[in-house]
Scaffold this motif. Sequence first.
Motif, mmCIF file in Angstrom:
data_model
loop_
_atom_site.group_PDB
_atom_site.id
_atom_site.type_symbol
_atom_site.label_atom_id
_atom_site.label_comp_id
_atom_site.label_asym_id
_atom_site.label_seq_id
_atom_site.Cartn_x
_atom_site.Cartn_y
_atom_site.Cartn_z
ATOM 1 N N GLN A 30 0.824 -1.208 0.000
ATOM 2 C CA GLN A 30 0.000 0.000 0.000
ATOM 3 C C GLN A 30 0.865 1.268 0.000
ATOM 4 O O GLN A 30 0.537 2.246 0.640
ATOM 5 C CB GLN A 30 -0.951 0.004 1.204
ATOM 6 C CG GLN A 30 -1.952 -1.136 1.177
ATOM 7 C CD GLN A 30 -2.910 -1.081 2.348
ATOM 8 O OE1 GLN A 30 -2.675 -0.395 3.331
ATOM 9 N NE2 GLN A 30 -3.995 -1.820 2.244
ATOM 10 N N VAL A 31 1.966 1.188 -0.712
ATOM 11 C CA VAL A 31 2.862 2.335 -0.787
ATOM 12 C C VAL A 31 2.455 3.188 -1.987
ATOM 13 O O VAL A 31 2.471 2.708 -3.118
ATOM 14 C CB VAL A 31 4.329 1.883 -0.936
ATOM 15 C CG1 VAL A 31 5.254 3.092 -1.026
ATOM 16 C CG2 VAL A 31 4.720 1.006 0.234
ATOM 17 N N PRO A 32 2.094 4.457 -1.803
ATOM 18 C CA PRO A 32 1.650 5.263 -2.943
ATOM 19 C C PRO A 32 2.736 5.505 -3.974
ATOM 20 O O PRO A 32 2.443 5.788 -5.124
ATOM 21 C CB PRO A 32 1.210 6.577 -2.283
ATOM 22 C CG PRO A 32 1.945 6.629 -0.986
ATOM 23 C CD PRO A 32 2.065 5.203 -0.548
ATOM 24 N N THR A 33 4.008 5.424 -3.579
ATOM 25 C CA THR A 33 5.101 5.654 -4.523
ATOM 26 C C THR A 33 5.595 4.374 -5.180
ATOM 27 O O THR A 33 6.557 4.411 -5.943
ATOM 28 C CB THR A 33 6.272 6.337 -3.799
ATOM 29 O OG1 THR A 33 6.530 5.662 -2.568
ATOM 30 C CG2 THR A 33 5.947 7.798 -3.507
ATOM 31 N N ALA A 34 4.968 3.230 -4.882
ATOM 32 C CA ALA A 34 5.363 1.973 -5.514
ATOM 33 C C ALA A 34 4.802 1.901 -6.929
ATOM 34 O O ALA A 34 3.717 2.401 -7.212
ATOM 35 C CB ALA A 34 4.877 0.786 -4.685
ATOM 36 N N ILE A 35 5.562 1.274 -7.839
ATOM 37 C CA ILE A 35 5.169 1.142 -9.239
ATOM 38 C C ILE A 35 5.245 -0.329 -9.629
ATOM 39 O O ILE A 35 6.297 -0.955 -9.499
ATOM 40 C CB ILE A 35 6.082 1.981 -10.156
ATOM 41 C CG1 ILE A 35 5.970 3.468 -9.807
ATOM 42 C CG2 ILE A 35 5.735 1.750 -11.625
ATOM 43 C CD1 ILE A 35 6.976 4.340 -10.546
ATOM 44 N N PHE A 36 4.120 -0.860 -10.108
ATOM 45 C CA PHE A 36 4.072 -2.257 -10.527
ATOM 46 C C PHE A 36 3.728 -2.409 -12.009
ATOM 47 O O PHE A 36 3.878 -3.484 -12.564
ATOM 48 C CB PHE A 36 3.044 -3.014 -9.681
ATOM 49 C CG PHE A 36 3.336 -2.969 -8.211
ATOM 50 C CD1 PHE A 36 4.316 -3.777 -7.646
ATOM 51 C CD2 PHE A 36 2.654 -2.087 -7.383
ATOM 52 C CE1 PHE A 36 4.600 -3.722 -6.292
ATOM 53 C CE2 PHE A 36 2.924 -2.022 -6.021
ATOM 54 C CZ PHE A 36 3.899 -2.843 -5.474
ATOM 55 N N ALA A 37 3.258 -1.338 -12.627
ATOM 56 C CA ALA A 37 2.901 -1.348 -14.043
ATOM 57 C C ALA A 37 3.063 0.074 -14.575
ATOM 58 O O ALA A 37 3.064 1.034 -13.795
ATOM 59 C CB ALA A 37 1.457 -1.826 -14.228
ATOM 60 N N PRO A 38 3.218 0.241 -15.892
ATOM 61 C CA PRO A 38 3.372 1.598 -16.440
ATOM 62 C C PRO A 38 2.272 2.566 -16.004
ATOM 63 O O PRO A 38 2.531 3.758 -15.820
ATOM 64 C CB PRO A 38 3.353 1.353 -17.952
ATOM 65 C CG PRO A 38 3.922 -0.023 -18.114
ATOM 66 C CD PRO A 38 3.384 -0.794 -16.937
ATOM 67 N N ALA A 39 1.052 2.061 -15.837
ATOM 68 C CA ALA A 39 -0.052 2.934 -15.428
ATOM 69 C C ALA A 39 0.148 3.501 -14.030
ATOM 70 O O ALA A 39 -0.485 4.510 -13.675
ATOM 71 C CB ALA A 39 -1.373 2.164 -15.488
ATOM 72 N N ASP A 40 1.029 2.887 -13.239
ATOM 73 C CA ASP A 40 1.277 3.368 -11.876
ATOM 74 C C ASP A 40 2.261 4.538 -11.831
ATOM 75 O O ASP A 40 2.400 5.182 -10.785
ATOM 76 C CB ASP A 40 1.849 2.235 -11.008
ATOM 77 C CG ASP A 40 0.893 1.069 -10.865
ATOM 78 O OD1 ASP A 40 -0.331 1.303 -10.903
ATOM 79 O OD2 ASP A 40 1.378 -0.075 -10.709
ATOM 80 N N ILE A 41 2.958 4.805 -12.938
ATOM 81 C CA ILE A 41 4.032 5.803 -12.905
ATOM 82 C C ILE A 41 3.494 7.177 -12.540
ATOM 83 O O ILE A 41 4.027 7.854 -11.643
ATOM 84 C CB ILE A 41 4.773 5.852 -14.254
ATOM 85 C CG1 ILE A 41 5.493 4.519 -14.515
ATOM 86 C CG2 ILE A 41 5.759 7.012 -14.278
ATOM 87 C CD1 ILE A 41 6.145 4.433 -15.890
ATOM 88 N N ARG A 42 2.451 7.624 -13.214
ATOM 89 C CA ARG A 42 1.931 8.965 -12.962
ATOM 90 C C ARG A 42 1.406 9.111 -11.528
ATOM 91 O O ARG A 42 1.787 10.066 -10.829
ATOM 92 C CB ARG A 42 0.835 9.288 -13.993
ATOM 93 C CG ARG A 42 0.222 10.694 -13.883
ATOM 94 C CD ARG A 42 1.230 11.756 -14.282
ATOM 95 N NE ARG A 42 0.633 13.079 -14.336
ATOM 96 C CZ ARG A 42 0.392 13.755 -15.458
ATOM 97 N NH1 ARG A 42 0.698 13.223 -16.629
ATOM 98 N NH2 ARG A 42 -0.133 14.957 -15.422
ATOM 99 N N PRO A 43 0.554 8.201 -11.034
ATOM 100 C CA PRO A 43 0.090 8.328 -9.647
ATOM 101 C C PRO A 43 1.233 8.266 -8.637
ATOM 102 O O PRO A 43 1.206 8.979 -7.626
ATOM 103 C CB PRO A 43 -0.863 7.136 -9.478
ATOM 104 C CG PRO A 43 -1.298 6.798 -10.850
ATOM 105 C CD PRO A 43 -0.129 7.091 -11.742
ATOM 106 N N ALA A 44 2.230 7.430 -8.894
ATOM 107 C CA ALA A 44 3.366 7.336 -7.976
ATOM 108 C C ALA A 44 4.169 8.627 -7.964
ATOM 109 O O ALA A 44 4.623 9.087 -6.909
ATOM 110 C CB ALA A 44 4.257 6.158 -8.363
#
Length: 297
Positions: A30-44
């Motif tokens: 539940q880390v907001p800065t974690a990235i698991f997929a390209p779509a996570d880059i902007r929110p992170a």
Amino acid sequence: MERSGDTLVAPRKDTGQAAKVATDFRSGRQVPTAIFAPADIRPAAEALRDIARDLGNFRVAACANIASRSPMTDAEGEVLASAVFGWPSTKEQWWQKPLLALSSPLPFACRYENEPFWANAHGIHTRAPNPLLDQIDLSLFEGEVNAKAVIVVPVHMSFGQIAAISFSPINDKRDDLSREFDLYSDQLEYHARRFVNGYTRVSSQRPWIPKNCRLSKREVECLRWAAVGKTDAEIAMILSRSCATVRFHIHNAAIKLEAVNRSQTVFKATQLGYLGNVAAVMVPHLPHETQTSAAAK
């Protein structure tokens, strides 16, 4: 920003509500800065931006690879520096300066330090002394860094890649960040590392390295000496082996690493961590006459 035990609670500004997101430092879930997929880059990136602002009114400058001219982008190809981190003017577009990594003191310092530090025109301040940083030229610090002081998190990753994430005060004349460094460097380091490691994992192509490559002890030993510039004859003298034996081990290592020549063999072995700090190779255990001959070379 609140912290309880190992949990950091940061306000989320993208929902329009006062919702909170818990960050578990132990599990990393539940880390907001974690990235698991390209779509996570902007929110992170937005989460990292908000955390930096909440902690010390900092603006983020992030570079995933100080040796690359490519800026960090989201899944749509937008440059994070301008689209998320708020570097709007032409003057401040540091990511468009291809020689920055060679001239700026911050990327230069990241090559010699792997722990967070803060810097200003008067020095680079680390958690533990690092004499290698003392000779870095800081005379043009403000012009090269676009700030009077900055906190930097170097991230040394697999295959020799180095990232640098800096945090500079927004619209501020502060030139002493010692207090902020003591208070926030652990949290900034945690989120910076999570962010850039996740970004690299989902957006970068790994170097061409063979899978399951295992070098023998003798192959590594020969390559370590080759890495510090010794010839086959010199390595043979140091290891009390024949030149043919040394060439045999280096050739075997090249085959395992799928390298085309001696230089690439050393390079790939270094990327995989087989050679460690080659400057630390010492010869006090060798016979005196061998040491003398090796030193003379």
